[in-house]
Design a protein around this motif. Structure first.
Motif, mmCIF file in Angstrom:
data_model
loop_
_atom_site.group_PDB
_atom_site.id
_atom_site.type_symbol
_atom_site.label_atom_id
_atom_site.label_comp_id
_atom_site.label_asym_id
_atom_site.label_seq_id
_atom_site.Cartn_x
_atom_site.Cartn_y
_atom_site.Cartn_z
ATOM 1 N N THR A 92 81.909 96.423 -15.510
ATOM 2 C CA THR A 92 82.778 95.275 -15.217
ATOM 3 C C THR A 92 82.243 93.965 -15.775
ATOM 4 O OG1 THR A 92 81.734 95.005 -13.070
ATOM 5 C CG2 THR A 92 83.749 96.329 -13.147
ATOM 6 N N THR A 93 81.130 94.010 -16.502
ATOM 7 C CA THR A 93 80.649 92.801 -17.165
ATOM 8 C C THR A 93 80.837 92.975 -18.662
ATOM 9 O OG1 THR A 93 78.388 93.609 -17.446
ATOM 10 C CG2 THR A 93 78.890 92.432 -15.379
ATOM 11 N N LEU A 94 80.976 91.879 -19.349
ATOM 12 C CA LEU A 94 81.129 91.932 -20.795
ATOM 13 C C LEU A 94 79.914 92.606 -21.434
ATOM 14 C CD1 LEU A 94 82.860 91.192 -23.208
ATOM 15 C CD2 LEU A 94 81.799 88.934 -23.201
ATOM 16 N N GLU A 95 78.734 92.288 -20.917
ATOM 17 C CA GLU A 95 77.519 92.889 -21.458
ATOM 18 C C GLU A 95 77.530 94.402 -21.275
ATOM 19 O OE1 GLU A 95 77.616 90.270 -19.362
ATOM 20 O OE2 GLU A 95 77.014 88.681 -20.749
ATOM 21 N N GLY A 96 77.962 94.878 -20.106
ATOM 22 C CA GLY A 96 78.026 96.317 -19.839
ATOM 23 C C GLY A 96 79.042 97.017 -20.720
ATOM 24 N N ILE A 97 80.173 96.379 -20.915
ATOM 25 C CA ILE A 97 81.225 96.954 -21.759
ATOM 26 C C ILE A 97 80.722 97.064 -23.196
ATOM 27 C CG2 ILE A 97 83.513 96.536 -22.749
ATOM 28 C CD1 ILE A 97 84.201 95.188 -19.986
ATOM 29 N N LEU A 98 80.114 95.986 -23.706
ATOM 30 C CA LEU A 98 79.605 96.009 -25.078
ATOM 31 C C LEU A 98 78.499 97.046 -25.247
ATOM 32 C CD1 LEU A 98 79.623 92.233 -26.051
ATOM 33 C CD2 LEU A 98 81.107 94.045 -26.904
ATOM 34 N N ALA A 99 77.656 97.225 -24.234
ATOM 35 C CA ALA A 99 76.599 98.237 -24.315
ATOM 36 C C ALA A 99 77.217 99.624 -24.453
ATOM 37 C CB ALA A 99 75.694 98.160 -23.090
ATOM 38 N N ASP A 100 78.254 99.906 -23.669
ATOM 39 C CA ASP A 100 78.928 101.204 -23.767
ATOM 40 C C ASP A 100 79.577 101.403 -25.132
ATOM 41 O OD1 ASP A 100 78.189 101.845 -21.208
ATOM 42 O OD2 ASP A 100 80.223 101.943 -20.390
ATOM 43 N N GLN A 156 92.699 85.346 -33.363
ATOM 44 C CA GLN A 156 93.878 84.542 -33.687
ATOM 45 C C GLN A 156 94.073 84.461 -35.200
ATOM 46 O OE1 GLN A 156 96.102 83.587 -31.630
ATOM 47 N NE2 GLN A 156 95.012 84.076 -29.761
ATOM 48 N N GLU A 157 92.974 84.359 -35.969
ATOM 49 C CA GLU A 157 93.079 84.318 -37.430
ATOM 50 C C GLU A 157 93.623 85.642 -37.958
ATOM 51 O OE1 GLU A 157 93.224 83.210 -41.275
ATOM 52 O OE2 GLU A 157 92.982 81.910 -39.536
ATOM 53 N N MET A 158 93.201 86.769 -37.371
ATOM 54 C CA MET A 158 93.728 88.075 -37.786
ATOM 55 C C MET A 158 95.238 88.129 -37.524
ATOM 56 S SD MET A 158 90.615 90.468 -36.387
ATOM 57 C CE MET A 158 91.525 91.981 -36.538
ATOM 58 N N ALA A 159 95.666 87.616 -36.379
ATOM 59 C CA ALA A 159 97.100 87.592 -36.058
ATOM 60 C C ALA A 159 97.844 86.707 -37.049
ATOM 61 C CB ALA A 159 97.315 87.107 -34.628
ATOM 62 N N HIS A 160 97.237 85.577 -37.419
ATOM 63 C CA HIS A 160 97.848 84.669 -38.395
ATOM 64 C C HIS A 160 98.023 85.376 -39.745
ATOM 65 C CE1 HIS A 160 98.756 80.963 -40.531
ATOM 66 N NE2 HIS A 160 97.785 81.246 -41.382
ATOM 67 N N ARG A 161 96.987 86.096 -40.188
ATOM 68 C CA ARG A 161 97.086 86.819 -41.462
ATOM 69 C C ARG A 161 98.149 87.910 -41.385
ATOM 70 N NH1 ARG A 161 91.323 86.526 -41.297
ATOM 71 N NH2 ARG A 161 91.239 88.726 -40.776
ATOM 72 N N ALA A 162 98.265 88.582 -40.243
ATOM 73 C CA ALA A 162 99.293 89.622 -40.085
ATOM 74 C C ALA A 162 100.687 89.010 -40.184
ATOM 75 C CB ALA A 162 99.120 90.342 -38.749
ATOM 76 N N LEU A 174 79.301 98.129 -35.152
ATOM 77 C CA LEU A 174 80.119 97.349 -34.225
ATOM 78 C C LEU A 174 79.965 95.877 -34.550
ATOM 79 C CD1 LEU A 174 81.827 97.148 -31.614
ATOM 80 C CD2 LEU A 174 79.673 96.967 -30.379
ATOM 81 N N ARG A 175 81.095 95.211 -34.695
ATOM 82 C CA ARG A 175 81.077 93.771 -34.911
ATOM 83 C C ARG A 175 82.135 93.141 -34.017
ATOM 84 N NH1 ARG A 175 83.053 89.390 -37.208
ATOM 85 N NH2 ARG A 175 84.872 90.251 -38.219
ATOM 86 N N PRO A 176 81.718 92.663 -32.829
ATOM 87 C CA PRO A 176 82.697 91.999 -31.955
ATOM 88 C C PRO A 176 83.273 90.766 -32.654
ATOM 89 C CG PRO A 176 80.629 92.380 -30.805
ATOM 90 C CD PRO A 176 80.389 92.684 -32.258
ATOM 91 N N ILE A 177 84.505 90.430 -32.305
ATOM 92 C CA ILE A 177 85.129 89.242 -32.880
ATOM 93 C C ILE A 177 85.401 88.233 -31.773
ATOM 94 C CG2 ILE A 177 86.149 90.505 -34.807
ATOM 95 C CD1 ILE A 177 88.859 90.284 -33.347
ATOM 96 N N SER A 178 85.405 86.992 -32.172
ATOM 97 C CA SER A 178 85.658 85.903 -31.228
ATOM 98 C C SER A 178 87.164 85.743 -31.035
ATOM 99 C CB SER A 178 85.075 84.604 -31.783
ATOM 100 O OG SER A 178 85.819 84.201 -32.921
ATOM 101 N N PRO A 179 87.558 85.021 -29.998
ATOM 102 C CA PRO A 179 88.992 84.725 -29.834
ATOM 103 C C PRO A 179 89.578 84.035 -31.063
ATOM 104 C CG PRO A 179 87.806 84.150 -27.833
ATOM 105 C CD PRO A 179 86.766 84.507 -28.877
#
Length: 129
Positions: free
Chosen positions: A87-95, A116-122, A107-112
Motif C-alpha cells: 500500500t505504499t509507493l515504495e512497496g509497489i515499486l519494489a514488487d 501528460q506528455e505521452m498523452a499529448h503526443r498520442a 523498469l523506468r517509472p514516469i512522472s505525472p
C-alpha cells in the motif's frame, strides 16, 4: 512519499462534488472509448480539483453510470489496493522491480508530467491539438 488514501465518497465530500452532476457514461464502456476519453483534447478536468485528468472510472452512484475523471493525485489516492498488495509507493515499486527483473526488463517509472506528455503526443498522432 505516502499519499492519503480515501474512498471516492470521502474525496467527493472533501471537495463538494455532487456525483449526480458528473457526466453520464455508458455501462461497461469498451477500452477504446476510455482511451479516447483520457487522451482527447482538451483533457477532462478532475472531478475534485479541475486539474487535467489521468484516471478515468465509470461508477454508478444510484442513477446510472457516470464518468469519474480524476487527476494523478486524486486517482491514486482513491485506488483500492488488492488483497496482499503493498500500500505504499515504495512497496509497489519494489514488487514491480522484482517482476521486471525476473522478466529481464528495465523498469523506468514516469512522472505525472511525463504521463501528460505521452498523452499529448498520442493526441497529436490522432490529429488533435
Amino acid at each position: 512519499m505516502a499519499r492519503e488514501r480515501m474512498t471516492l465518497a470521502k474525496l467527493f465530500r472533501r471537495h463538494g462534488v455532487d456525483p449526480e452532476m458528473l457526466p453520464h457514461a455508458p455501462p461497461s464502456p469498451p477500452d477504446s472509448l476510455v482511451r479516447t476519453r483520457i487522451t482527447q483534447a482538451p483533457l477532462q478536468p478532475c472531478a475534485a480539483c479541475g486539474e487535467d485528468s489521468s484516471h478515468i472510472l465509470v461508477r454508478d452512484f444510484g442513477d446510472g453510470p457516470r464518468w469519474v475523471d480524476l487527476c494523478w493525485e486524486h486517482g491514486w489516492a482513491t485506488v483500492e489496493p488488492a488483497p496482499r498488495m503493498p500500500t505504499t509507493l515504495e512497496g509497489i515499486l519494489a514488487d514491480v522491480r522484482e517482476v521486471a527483473a525476473e522478466l529481464g526488463l528495465e523498469l523506468r517509472p514516469i512522472s505525472p508530467e511525463e504521463f501528460q506528455e505521452m498523452a499529448h503526443r498520442a493526441r497529436k498522432r490522432r490529429g488533435q491539438p
